[in-house]
Design an enzyme around this catalytic site. Structure first.
Site, mmCIF file in Angstrom:
data_model
loop_
_atom_site.group_PDB
_atom_site.id
_atom_site.type_symbol
_atom_site.label_atom_id
_atom_site.label_comp_id
_atom_site.label_asym_id
_atom_site.label_seq_id
_atom_site.Cartn_x
_atom_site.Cartn_y
_atom_site.Cartn_z
ATOM 1 N N ASP A 83 0.863 -1.188 0.000
ATOM 2 C CA ASP A 83 0.000 0.000 0.000
ATOM 3 C C ASP A 83 0.890 1.226 0.000
ATOM 4 O OD1 ASP A 83 -2.653 -1.061 0.119
ATOM 5 O OD2 ASP A 83 -2.308 -1.615 2.195
ATOM 6 N N ARG A 153 -7.699 10.608 1.973
ATOM 7 C CA ARG A 153 -7.143 9.622 1.040
ATOM 8 C C ARG A 153 -7.768 9.773 -0.345
ATOM 9 N NH1 ARG A 153 -8.415 4.059 3.645
ATOM 10 N NH2 ARG A 153 -6.927 3.287 2.082
ATOM 11 N N HIS A 184 -11.714 1.782 -3.658
ATOM 12 C CA HIS A 184 -12.193 0.438 -3.332
ATOM 13 C C HIS A 184 -13.532 0.283 -4.034
ATOM 14 C CE1 HIS A 184 -9.705 1.980 0.029
ATOM 15 N NE2 HIS A 184 -9.278 0.728 0.190
ATOM 16 N N HIS A 196 -12.524 -1.884 8.199
ATOM 17 C CA HIS A 196 -11.541 -2.571 9.036
ATOM 18 C C HIS A 196 -12.181 -3.041 10.346
ATOM 19 C CE1 HIS A 196 -8.810 -0.176 6.460
ATOM 20 N NE2 HIS A 196 -7.974 -1.177 6.623
ATOM 21 N N ASP A 267 -9.901 -6.438 -0.987
ATOM 22 C CA ASP A 267 -9.273 -5.834 0.182
ATOM 23 C C ASP A 267 -8.943 -6.969 1.155
ATOM 24 O OD1 ASP A 267 -8.268 -3.841 1.795
ATOM 25 O OD2 ASP A 267 -10.090 -2.626 1.769
#
Length: 498
Positions: A83, A153, A184, A196, A267
């Site tokens: 990443d 991001r 994503h 997450h 992911d």
């Protein structure tokens, strides 16, 4: 007998070509900086498609290159990935990663040529380390002020702006011989949950989701070789499964409607959106059946990877997972490896100042004094995200580097049982000096709001700085990367930026 040996000795072994194809569909994380674990060697020997590096694998640049060379010596067509988004989202600080701002600041500066230079610096550095796949850039749109995971991001909320910067990033990365990955799919910006930590849901109707697909369309048109799926449920697209596990989203929408024929990677399966609801092993099987070509098991415990591998092999043996699906996926991974597995023999220099120039152009100010030298700087920010490895850079350090007379306090995480005492202590240390109070995503972290408001109530002259998205401060950096903080520091101390 090891887990691996036990699995290897099972009866009714798959044909060698199908066994290798199944291993191609896995990307594994691992522990260590100087040697490759035996279990990982065995997986690579059986055809493992890729490895993903994290901070736990990084000590310095020379060590990383030795490690990637050792991995590639085991199998030349192994993809070595990481990443590497910039703006503090990355794992290569110890290896001398170029300082570039996060994507939101690049979108605010809105110069695709400058974005390309930043992406080129990151990709060039990767190539010198022998890393040839980067799980970046983020194509999500920052849709909600309470979204906890996309934020800076993202290139922004406007699909056209995001599209032009994605094209610049992908083209520059490709020119370095490094594979980029837009993520994503089909977008994580409309959620209020970090996948997450739990299952994220985007409840918007289809007509509101369509704009979020535009950056991904642009990435596909730009030739992006990889896309990464989101662990997000979209009831308007598939009410039953998150995108990573949805044939409707990965097959009908991405492959058929958008025409993507590159490698679709999941992911990380140990993220709780998948691990808690399905388990990593079942997640691997379902994701591949739904249309993923590779699944990432980023956790360093290789037993989790083995469990996922075994679930895939068992599904192939029993016919639950079609041979044709795995052969199709493995074929895409092989084609990706043919293009990107081997690092370039020569890596040209990159522009080392592009990141700071971009960060300077992104700073926005209103009503800020010409300079506040000798200030007392209070920097409030959340603890680093364990998966993203933002390094916890603080504004106070950057201000002191340009103005050694600066004093200050850095506070990360909840401020303890007696915030009033903390406020009194800060004001006492500050005295009559100018006061600067910086926050990062205070709307998501109420303890920051409470401290900021208490300090500014006592010191109405305090200069308020936002180091995340704008929250009413006099200055906004649009990110906490080192160059973002340096750029806002130059305004605070009156230093001339180049």
């Amino acid at each position: 007998m090891s887990h691996f040996e036990h699995a290897s000795l099972r009866p009714a072994a798959l044909p060698a070509d199908l066994d290798e194809a199944a291993h191609r569909c896995l990307v594994a994380g691992f522990e260590g900086t100087t040697s490759v674990p035996d279990t990982l060697k065995e997986l690579i020997d059986r055809g493992l498609g890729g490895v993903i590096l994290f901070t736990r694998n990084v000590r310095d640049a020379r060590q990383v290159r030795r490690l990637t060379d050792e991995l590639r010596a085991l199998r030349p067509d192994l993809l070595v990935a990481i990443d590497n988004e910039g703006g503090g989202i990355g794992h290569l600080v110890g290896a001398g990663a170029p300082d570039v701002p996060g994507s939101y600041a690049l979108g605010v500066a809105d110069d695709p040529n400058l974005t390309a230079r930043c992406a080129d610096a990151l990709a060039g550095h990767l190539a010198t380390l022998g890393i040839t796949a980067s799980y970046a850039p983020v194509a999500d749109l920052q849709r909600r002020p309470d979204n906890p995971i996309v934020r800076t991001r993202s290139f922004g909320a406007d699909p056209g702006l995001a599209a032009r910067h994605l094209r610049a990033w992908i083209t520059a990365t490709e020119a370095r011989g490094v594979a980029s990955c837009a993520k994503h799919f089909p977008g994580h910006g409309g959620t209020v949950t970090d996948s997450h930590h739990g299952m994220a849901v985007d409840p918007r109707p289809y007509d509101e989701l369509s704009a979020d697909l535009e950056p991904f369309r642009a990435a596909i048109d730009a030739g992006v070789p990889m896309l990464m799926s989101a662990h997000v449920v979209f009831p308007a697209l598939d009410p039953n499964r998150p995108a990573t596990l949805s044939r409707r989203i990965l097959g009908d929408l991405l492959r058929h409607d958008l025409g993507f024929d590159g490698v679709l990677v999941s992911d990380a399966l140990e993220m709780r959106a998948i691990a808690d609801q399905y388990g990593e092993a079942a997640g691997a099987r379902i994701a591949l059946a739904a249309g993923a070509d590779q699944v990432i098991v980023a956790v360093g415990d290789l037993n989790v990877t083995l469990d996922c591998r075994d679930a895939v092999l068992d599904a192939l043996r029993t016919g639950v997972l079609a041979r044709e699906r795995i052969e199709e996926a493995a074929g895409r991974v092989r084609r990706l490896a043919e293009r990107y597995a081997t690092p370039p023999a020569h890596v040209a220099d990159w522009d080392p100042g592009a990141g700071l120039r971009a960060a300077r152009r992104a700073v926005r100010s209103r009503g800020v004094p010409p300079a506040v030298p000798g200030a007392h700087v209070v920097d409030l920010f959340p603890p680093p995200h364990p998966a993203l490895n933002w390094g916890g850079e603080d504004l106070l350090t950057e201000v002191r580097a340009l103005d050694p007379t600066t004093t200050g306090t850095a506070v990360t995480g909840e401020c303890g049982a007696d915030p009033d005492a903390l406020v009194e202590g800060i004001l006492r240390r500050c005295g009559t000096a100018p006061l600067v109070v910086a926050t990062c995503d205070a709307g998501l972290h109420p303890w920051q709001s409470r401290l900021r408001d208490a300090l500014s109530a006592r010191r109405p002259d305090a200069v308020l700085v936002d180091t995340g998205l704008p929250e009413g401060g006099a200055l906004c950096a649009y990110g906490r990367g080192r160059v973002n903080l340096r750029a806002v520091t130059e305004v605070l101390v009156g230093a001339a930026g180049g």
